[in-house]
Design a protein around this motif. Sequence first.
Motif, PDB file in Angstrom:
ATOM      1  N   ARG A   1      -5.218  -5.304  -7.559  1.00  0.00           N
ATOM      2  CA  ARG A   1      -3.760  -5.234  -7.560  1.00  0.00           C
ATOM      3  C   ARG A   1      -3.159  -6.620  -7.799  1.00  0.00           C
ATOM      4  NH1 ARG A   1      -1.504  -2.338  -2.408  1.00  0.00           N
ATOM      5  NH2 ARG A   1      -2.541  -0.571  -3.416  1.00  0.00           N
TER       6      ARG A   1
ATOM      7  N   ILE B   1      -0.830  -7.825 -11.057  1.00  0.00           N
ATOM      8  CA  ILE B   1       0.502  -8.438 -10.927  1.00  0.00           C
ATOM      9  C   ILE B   1       0.549  -9.775 -11.644  1.00  0.00           C
ATOM     10  CG2 ILE B   1       2.124  -9.457  -9.278  1.00  0.00           C
ATOM     11  CD1 ILE B   1       1.313  -7.203  -7.320  1.00  0.00           C
TER      12      ILE B   1
ATOM     13  N   LEU C   1       7.404  -5.398  -7.740  1.00  0.00           N
ATOM     14  CA  LEU C   1       5.976  -5.255  -7.435  1.00  0.00           C
ATOM     15  C   LEU C   1       5.466  -6.446  -6.628  1.00  0.00           C
ATOM     16  CD1 LEU C   1       4.592  -3.842 -10.813  1.00  0.00           C
ATOM     17  CD2 LEU C   1       4.740  -2.635  -8.633  1.00  0.00           C
TER      18      LEU C   1
ATOM     19  N   TYR D   1       3.588  -5.725  -3.200  1.00  0.00           N
ATOM     20  CA  TYR D   1       2.145  -5.584  -3.385  1.00  0.00           C
ATOM     21  C   TYR D   1       1.346  -6.885  -3.536  1.00  0.00           C
ATOM     22  CZ  TYR D   1       3.266  -0.671  -4.084  1.00  0.00           C
ATOM     23  OH  TYR D   1       3.716   0.604  -3.898  1.00  0.00           O
TER      24      TYR D   1
END
Length: 381
Positions: free
Chosen positions: A4, A8, A172, A176
């Motif tokens: 993740r 990003i 995001l 995250y």
Amino acid sequence: MEKRNIAIIYLITLVAVMGVASITPAFPSIREHFNISASQVTLLITVFTFPGIFLAPVVGLLADRWGRKTILLPSLFLFGIAGAACFFTNKWEILLLLRFFQGIGSAALGSLNVTLIGDLFSGQKRSAIMGYNASVLSVGTAAYPAVGGALAMAGWQFPFLLPLLAIPTGLLIIFYLKNPEPKEPQTIGSYLKRTWKNINKKTVWGLFIINVLLFFILYGAYLSYFPQLMVERLGATDFQIGLFMSGFSVVTAITSSQLKVINRYLKPKKQLTISFILYFVSMILLSFSGNWWLLIIPLITFGMGHGMLIPGIQTLLVGFAPLNERAGFMSINGMVLRLGQTLGPLFIGVFYAIGGTGVAFLGGALVAVAMIFISIFMVKL
């Protein structure tokens, strides 16, 4: 969580390279709409990159003291809002002003994405992720000219809607991104002293100078005058320009993705030298190419050189600073990049004024020769 974080970072990279690559295919249409010259239209690049010369070191210092996210979020939102606002103006002066504000938002993006890679990874994995990030960057610079060229067919202003993608990227990050942040901020004096110690090395200065010259070639010769070359010599449309420019970026992406393999066979210094030679060959060929097929060879050589050089230099530089000074160090590199992006179109513009697009690319070839000499005398790896 690791996947993740990587995703990003790649999204930040895609936003960071959007500001120029997506609009250059529309330059001929913008010139016609505003009745301006080829040199004047490159101001859309210059005013965008100019703020980063002064702001990059500041945002780096703040990112080391306040945290990466604290700087990334407002940067992304400003980039998206100011960029999209360009769609709604019909005045050249206002367009330049909005590009300036978009450039303020962009100032942190191209250094903090690499800083995050340095924070999260080390050793061979860092090198591999840096290579993949450069591939993502190249995929962006491959896709954006094609997308921008296609959008420009509907109107010169439509490519300016793409920066809106920066806003969901910021959201995001809020929810995250899990990254280490600097702890116990140093005093400003101690911080600056340690950062200067990391920077003040002959090899680092050599790499910084090479980065400036690299963007003389990329922004000054290629992005500013390749579209003009295609119009003058081939009567190309905006979409054809975007498609051809995408080909260069595809080659760059493929080369960067193989950095892990390239590292097995070529030492960093040799990678630099080969890249400079490939740049030189591409600039010479572009100065004389006059048909579609002859343009393919210089785009391939340029893409290969670029694909090795960008991740190679980033990997070398990010290893020169520890976590607590890394954002500041890489932001100095960001300032250096902005300097090259800003001065490149002006420098190559002198050659264009002397003899048109052919001489502009000969100017790029001279820059490649200068990069070879800088590498020989300053970079010790």
